[in-house]
Motif scaffolding. Structure first.
Motif, PDB file in Angstrom:
ATOM      1  N   GLU A   1      18.330  -6.377  -7.835  1.00  0.00           N
ATOM      2  CA  GLU A   1      17.605  -5.182  -8.296  1.00  0.00           C
ATOM      3  C   GLU A   1      16.206  -5.417  -8.972  1.00  0.00           C
ATOM      4  N   ARG A   2      15.814  -6.271  -9.244  1.00  0.00           N
ATOM      5  CA  ARG A   2      14.505  -6.614  -9.731  1.00  0.00           C
ATOM      6  C   ARG A   2      13.778  -7.772  -8.873  1.00  0.00           C
ATOM      7  N   VAL A   3      12.226  -7.653  -8.719  1.00  0.00           N
ATOM      8  CA  VAL A   3      11.538  -8.619  -7.712  1.00  0.00           C
ATOM      9  C   VAL A   3      10.172  -8.743  -8.619  1.00  0.00           C
ATOM     10  N   LEU A   4       9.644  -9.762  -8.320  1.00  0.00           N
ATOM     11  CA  LEU A   4       8.274 -10.209  -8.928  1.00  0.00           C
ATOM     12  C   LEU A   4       7.001  -9.384  -7.983  1.00  0.00           C
ATOM     13  N   ALA A   5       6.184  -8.836  -8.964  1.00  0.00           N
ATOM     14  CA  ALA A   5       5.108  -8.142  -8.381  1.00  0.00           C
ATOM     15  C   ALA A   5       3.710  -9.110  -8.814  1.00  0.00           C
ATOM     16  N   PHE A   6       2.949  -9.474  -7.684  1.00  0.00           N
ATOM     17  CA  PHE A   6       1.814 -10.193  -7.910  1.00  0.00           C
ATOM     18  C   PHE A   6       0.473  -9.524  -7.846  1.00  0.00           C
ATOM     19  N   PRO A   7      -0.420  -9.825  -8.560  1.00  0.00           N
ATOM     20  CA  PRO A   7      -2.001  -9.294  -8.313  1.00  0.00           C
ATOM     21  C   PRO A   7      -2.258  -9.414  -6.938  1.00  0.00           C
ATOM     22  N   HIS A   8      -3.038  -8.450  -6.448  1.00  0.00           N
ATOM     23  CA  HIS A   8      -3.391  -8.352  -5.231  1.00  0.00           C
ATOM     24  C   HIS A   8      -4.230  -9.461  -4.713  1.00  0.00           C
ATOM     25  N   VAL A   9      -5.246  -9.815  -5.556  1.00  0.00           N
ATOM     26  CA  VAL A   9      -6.135 -10.997  -5.371  1.00  0.00           C
ATOM     27  C   VAL A   9      -5.177 -12.181  -4.933  1.00  0.00           C
ATOM     28  N   VAL A  10      -4.158 -12.263  -5.530  1.00  0.00           N
ATOM     29  CA  VAL A  10      -3.547 -13.546  -5.270  1.00  0.00           C
ATOM     30  C   VAL A  10      -2.655 -13.398  -3.647  1.00  0.00           C
ATOM     31  N   LEU A  11      -2.305 -12.212  -3.527  1.00  0.00           N
ATOM     32  CA  LEU A  11      -1.646 -11.916  -1.927  1.00  0.00           C
ATOM     33  C   LEU A  11      -2.893 -12.090  -1.043  1.00  0.00           C
TER      34      LEU A  11
END
Length: 109
Positions: free
Chosen positions: A90-100
């Motif tokens: 149902e839920r996932v983590l979103a990461f900052p673009h700079v990290v990705l």
């Protein structure tokens, strides 16, 4: 003597990120993305080569959390994309673009 018939080279259509809409979450904060959404937008051609892209990318989440904290960035919890909801997530983590970007940049030797 027979004339050799050759076919003109076929134009290969690039893989469109739209093909992977089911891996892209809605409602992700600005400058954030899930690993699935980021990968499907930036590297959609890779999905055709993976047997199970959801499991493959899920293996990167721990490293992305650690990298986020090392960079002083926070992760956010967002609604899972359709492909993961179909698997019961149902839920996932979103990461900052700079990290990705830093995590998935090509390695230089």
């Amino acid at each position: 003597m027979r004339k050799k018939i050759t076919k003109p080279p076929q134009r290969v259509q690039p893989v469109s990120p739209r093909k992977f809409n089911n891996l892209q979450s809605l409602g992700v904060p600005v400058q954030y993305d899930t690993v699935y959404g980021y990968f499907s937008r930036r590297f959609p051609d890779v999905f055709d080569r993976l047997d199970d892209p959801i499991t493959y990318l899920g293996n990167d989440i721990e490293a992305l959390v650690i990298r986020s904290f090392d960079m002083g960035r926070i992760c956010k919890i967002v609604e899972a994309p359709k492909a993961l909801r179909e698997r019961g997530v149902e839920r996932v983590l979103a990461f900052p673009h700079v990290v990705l970007v830093r995590h998935y940049r090509p390695r230089s030797d």
